[in-house]
Design an enzyme around this catalytic site. Structure first.
Site, short mmCIF file in Angstrom:
data_model
loop_
_atom_site.label_atom_id
_atom_site.label_comp_id
_atom_site.label_asym_id
_atom_site.label_seq_id
_atom_site.Cartn_x
_atom_site.Cartn_y
_atom_site.Cartn_z
N SER A 112 0.85 -1.20 0.00
CA SER A 112 0.00 0.00 0.00
C SER A 112 0.88 1.25 0.00
CB SER A 112 -0.97 -0.05 1.19
OG SER A 112 -1.97 0.93 1.06
N HIS A 149 -4.03 -1.80 -4.42
CA HIS A 149 -5.46 -2.13 -4.18
C HIS A 149 -6.28 -1.96 -5.46
CE1 HIS A 149 -4.16 -1.97 -0.05
NE2 HIS A 149 -3.98 -0.66 -0.08
#
Length: 233
Positions: free
Chosen positions: A125, A160
């Site tokens: 992330s 993501h």
């Protein structure tokens, strides 16, 4: 050899440990010194605990953590510590805040120096976003682009890609209008390894999770290429 790994998972959200095992298989020594940088989460205690729960029992690494919100090392010790690591593993959280804190403490420069010396840099992330110049982030609330990364990788990064609503169309739009350079998007469960700035390996721990090369074409068109990923078992 300079290497960066972008992770779409790991100890923080995968129970099988496949991506972390794959990552450690690329460490430069059989028993790697692994430093966890939890800056993006504000050095969250629960995140640090999960890191040690996952890595302390392993026989192929010596884990440690570098907190910056309650920093204990002076500049000389901080440099010596980071440059001694075989792997630096950056956690998720707020990309923009993390980069700002790193710069206050000089960690951005030390990570670049470690990279030049062969330390494997990686993260999930925010910890994937930070290595390129540009990234796709929710650091400011709504999904947007950020041109503030370390620039160790060419192009931009989007994590993501499959799991958060709006990620795919928002990243594609940023590439299409030139807000972000073309780059690499990762589904949760996939990972990519770059060697000397060139993509050299893509893997996945679950069916359907992939890595994509997203590039701007003429007249603002966007081309998205799904890359072949080796399944991990």
């Amino acid at each position: 050899m300079k290497r960066v790994a972008l992770l779409g998972g790991g100890f923080s959200n995968d129970e099988d440990g496949l991506l972390d095992a794959w990552l450690l298989s690329h460490a430069r020594v059989p028993r790697a010194r692994v430093c966890f940088l939890p800056t993006a989460s504000g050095d969250a205690v629960t995140y640090v605990d999960r890191f040690f729960e996952a890595f302390a029992p392993r026989h192929d690494c010596d884990p440690s953590v570098l907190p910056l919100f309650q920093r204990k090392l002076d500049d000389e010790a901080l440099r010596a510590y980071l440059l001694a690591q075989d792997v630096v593993y950056v956690g998720g959280g707020n990309t923009a805040n993390m980069l700002a804190v790193w710069r206050v403490h000089g960690v951005d420069r030390l990570l670049s120096e470690a990279y030049d010396r062969g330390t494997l840099l990686c993260g999930i992330s925010a910890g994937a976003n930070c290595w390129a110049r540009g990234s796709h982030t929710d650091s400011f609330g709504p999904l947007t682009h950020l041109q503030d990364g370390l620039g160790l990788l060419p192009g931009s990064v989007c994590p993501h890609y499959d799991s958060e609503p709006g990620r795919r169309p928002s990243y594609r739009a940023a590439v299409a209008d030139g807000s972000l350079a073309g780059g690499w998007a990762l589904d949760d469960g996939a990972a990519a390894l770059f060697t000397d700035g060139v993509l050299t390996e893509t893997v996945t721990r679950k069916p359907g999770a992939g890595v994509y090369q997203v590039e701007r074409k003429e007249q603002g068109d966007v081309e998205e290429l799904a890359l072949e990923c080796r399944p991990l078992h």
